[in-house]
Write a protein that holds these residues in place. Structure first.
Motif, PDB file in Angstrom:
ATOM      1  N   SER A 385       0.843  -1.328  -0.167  1.00  0.00           N
ATOM      2  CA  SER A 385      -0.039  -0.166   0.052  1.00  0.00           C
ATOM      3  C   SER A 385       0.801   1.196   0.088  1.00  0.00           C
ATOM      4  O   SER A 385       0.491   2.223  -0.332  1.00  0.00           O
ATOM      5  CB  SER A 385      -1.112   0.041   1.089  1.00  0.00           C
ATOM      6  N   PRO A 388       2.550   1.558  -4.162  1.00  0.00           N
ATOM      7  CA  PRO A 388       1.524   0.978  -5.540  1.00  0.00           C
ATOM      8  C   PRO A 388       2.062   1.162  -6.740  1.00  0.00           C
ATOM      9  O   PRO A 388       3.152   1.941  -7.191  1.00  0.00           O
ATOM     10  CB  PRO A 388       0.432   2.125  -5.273  1.00  0.00           C
ATOM     11  N   GLY A 389       1.809  -0.072  -7.567  1.00  0.00           N
ATOM     12  CA  GLY A 389       2.464  -0.301  -8.885  1.00  0.00           C
ATOM     13  C   GLY A 389       3.809  -0.807  -8.675  1.00  0.00           C
ATOM     14  O   GLY A 389       4.529  -1.031  -9.798  1.00  0.00           O
ATOM     15  N   GLN A 409      -6.214  -9.116  -3.461  1.00  0.00           N
ATOM     16  CA  GLN A 409      -6.233  -7.880  -3.108  1.00  0.00           C
ATOM     17  C   GLN A 409      -5.420  -6.803  -3.992  1.00  0.00           C
ATOM     18  O   GLN A 409      -5.823  -5.618  -4.207  1.00  0.00           O
ATOM     19  CB  GLN A 409      -5.909  -7.595  -1.663  1.00  0.00           C
ATOM     20  N   VAL A 410      -4.318  -7.467  -4.291  1.00  0.00           N
ATOM     21  CA  VAL A 410      -3.499  -6.518  -5.148  1.00  0.00           C
ATOM     22  C   VAL A 410      -3.386  -6.480  -6.574  1.00  0.00           C
ATOM     23  O   VAL A 410      -2.807  -5.776  -7.205  1.00  0.00           O
ATOM     24  CB  VAL A 410      -2.020  -6.714  -4.449  1.00  0.00           C
ATOM     25  N   LYS A 413      -2.729  -3.881  -8.989  1.00  0.00           N
ATOM     26  CA  LYS A 413      -1.982  -2.764  -8.133  1.00  0.00           C
ATOM     27  C   LYS A 413      -0.687  -2.936  -8.013  1.00  0.00           C
ATOM     28  O   LYS A 413       0.100  -2.209  -7.616  1.00  0.00           O
ATOM     29  CB  LYS A 413      -2.387  -2.788  -6.915  1.00  0.00           C
ATOM     30  N   ARG A 415       2.937  -3.863 -10.981  1.00  0.00           N
ATOM     31  CA  ARG A 415       3.225  -4.064 -12.357  1.00  0.00           C
ATOM     32  C   ARG A 415       3.557  -5.574 -12.686  1.00  0.00           C
ATOM     33  O   ARG A 415       3.341  -6.013 -13.911  1.00  0.00           O
ATOM     34  CB  ARG A 415       4.371  -3.229 -12.629  1.00  0.00           C
TER      35      ARG A 415
END
Length: 519
Positions: A385, A388-389, A409-410, A413, A415
């Motif tokens: 969190s 992000p990315g 969940q991710v 979010k 790459r």
């Protein structure tokens, strides 16, 4: 155990009680086991250590303190342990509730203590000028325990108190209570294992902390406790007999429920914290300012400023989970009358432990972050969190915990993912099912020295200017590394080698294509 024996144990609530001749078996010979043996030998008890293995340093020291050891298998109860007929067994935290020796203690009615209970019983060896032993503050949670424990201790010291971080953080409480310098406050980090033993206390003088906190709760250590419910119940013991402040996470319903159900000393207050606007008995954040609305007279209409998110950002402490840890620590410090100015001073000098969202390199627009201490999905989620990315290096020993919910969940979010560890198939399957659009690369090299080298090579091939490569494994390290610190060090070393080789990594590398993508 005979009634007379139990009566004797009930009377052993002081360093100055008569411990002489008490037969005590200590299970395990690492830092905790040795501290227990050393303490009991000093008290005059008859001590024998039983351990499957022994760290050489401690094995050499046992004869010096006059303690015998039996080193060998503990898959069944050793005959030497039965013959010793201990009146008390002190178990190191690694011994789970279903271990054969622990089960034997229950069947035989032998008193079973952890090192924390023993330390509480003898905490009056060194006292303050007014004759009182040090106050205790207890810290637990699935994640953030060590950071918060350090934060509390540094805030207390900044406030003029003699304080030390002890317990699961590394320094045994038994060593701290025997320190001739003495302390005003001991900030005790407790694992769920230690809390399970603490929940078994039966004596008349049970651990009663000044303040306590469970920072958060998520699945972890299920292989030790047997179920999430048992893990939760163990964590809840942190609040037992709290005298002044039960600090809980308003964003985590489980911790609120723990406080509501806890047996505490009359007058103890529930103090909430989260990243939102605080209520009249809480700590929180208002317009980027961390504030206290719990420990002031006019708390219904006023608040005390502690620090700002901007100031924390200057020191790399502004990630949401770090701000939450700081609020929890500040609540415990404020419960001991530490002034807001001292809390701010402590934060200005605070540095995170190695391997905790630690930037190990920033080169050609790519930032490499070591959060090897994220050993479970909850910790990894907090780290992700904050970045992000990111290109996520994930995997290891899952400890019976499901990683699929975190992957779901991710999804979208991150790459890309680079998967390490012996449980790679489980992680890759989770991505295939819950995040099929995320490119997933598999580290197939098995040698410890090669794992991170290939992980960095793969991440470097995906990374571009502005990206973060984040090691947040969401799993334990012992399948391929000696510790989370070893894993983090090898990651940092591999990053440095990649930089020194001209950013191209191993030109002969044959990386596996990503799983579950159309690249």
């Amino acid at each position: 155990m005979a009634l007379a024996d139990m009566t004797r144990l009930d009377g052993l609530t002081s360093w100055h009680a008569d411990w002489s001749g008490l037969r005590v078996a200590v299970l395990g010979l690492s830092v905790t086991g040795f501290a227990a043996a050393d303490t009991l030998a000093e008290l005059g008890a008859e001590v024998r250590v039983f351990s499957e293995a022994a760290e050489p340093e401690y094995e050499r020291l046992l004869p010096v303190i006059g303690v015998d050891a039996v080193i060998g298998p503990l898959g069944t109860v050793p005959g030497a342990l039965r013959a010793f007929a201990p009146e008390v067994v002190i178990a190191s935290p690694g011994f789970s509730p279903n271990h054969p020796v622990i089960a034997w203690c229950a069947d035989e009615g032998i008193a079973l203590w952890g090192d924390i209970e023993l330390a509480w019983r003898v905490r009056d060896k060194v006292v303050r000028q007014d004759g009182r032993p040090a106050d205790w503050v207890l810290v637990t949670g699935t994640n953030g325990k060590t950071t918060t424990t350090r934060l509390v201790a540094e805030m207390l010291v900044a406030g003029g108190l003699r304080a030390a971080p002890v317990g699961n953080i590394g320094t045994p409480v038994l060593d701290a209570v025997r320190d001739p310098g003495g302390f005003d406050v001991l900030v005790v980090e407790l694992s769920s294992h230690q809390l399970w033993y603490l929940g078994r206390q039966t004596g008349p003088s049970r651990v009663s902390p000044h303040g306590s906190v469970c920072l958060n709760l998520a699945e972890d250590h299920l292989e030790w406790h047997g179920s999430f419910e048992a893990y939760r119940d163990a964590k809840a013991h942190v609040y037992d007999n709290t005298r002044v402040a039960c600090v809980y996470n308003k964003s985590d319903v489980a911790t609120r429920t723990m406080v509501e159900e806890a047996e505490v000393v009359e007058g103890a207050r529930a103090i909430g914290f989260d990243l939102g606007v605080p209520g009249p008995s809480d700590l929180g954040v208002v317009d980027g300012i961390l504030v206290d609305r719990a420990f002031l007279d006019d708390r219904r209409t006023s608040a005390l400023e502690l620090t700002t998110v901007a100031e924390l950002a200057e020191r790399g402490l502004a990630a949401p989970h770090m701000v939450a840890n700081i609020l929890a620590a500040a609540a415990l410090a404020r419960a001991l009358d530490v002034a807001p100015a001292a809390i701010r001073d402590a934060l200005r000098g605070f540095r995170l432990d190695p391997h905790r969202i630690e930037v190990v390199a920033s080169h050609r627009g790519i930032v490499w972050v070591d959060d090897s201490k994220a050993t479970n999905p909850h910790a990894a989620a907090s780290s992700l969190s904050a970045f992000p990315g990111a290109i996520w290096i994930v995997g290891g020993l899952l400890k019976g915990v499901e990683i699929a919910p975190l992957v779901a969940q991710v999804a979208g979010k991150v790459r890309a993912a680079v998967v390490i560890g012996e449980d790679r198939a489980t992680v890759i399957a989770a991505f295939s099912r819950h995040a099929p659009d995320v490119p997933v690369y598999e580290v197939t090299r098995g040698e410890t020295e090669d794992v991170m080298a290939q992980a960095v090579e793969l991440a470097a091939q995906v990374a571009r200017d502005g990206d973060v490569v984040l090691l947040a494994p969401a799993a334990a390290s012992f399948d391929q590394f000696s510790s989370y610190a070893d894993r983090g060090r090898k990651f940092a070393a591999a990053v440095q080698r990649w930089i020194e080789m001209g950013d191209d990594g191993d030109d002969d590398a044959d990386p596996h294509p990503p799983h579950g993508t159309h690249a």
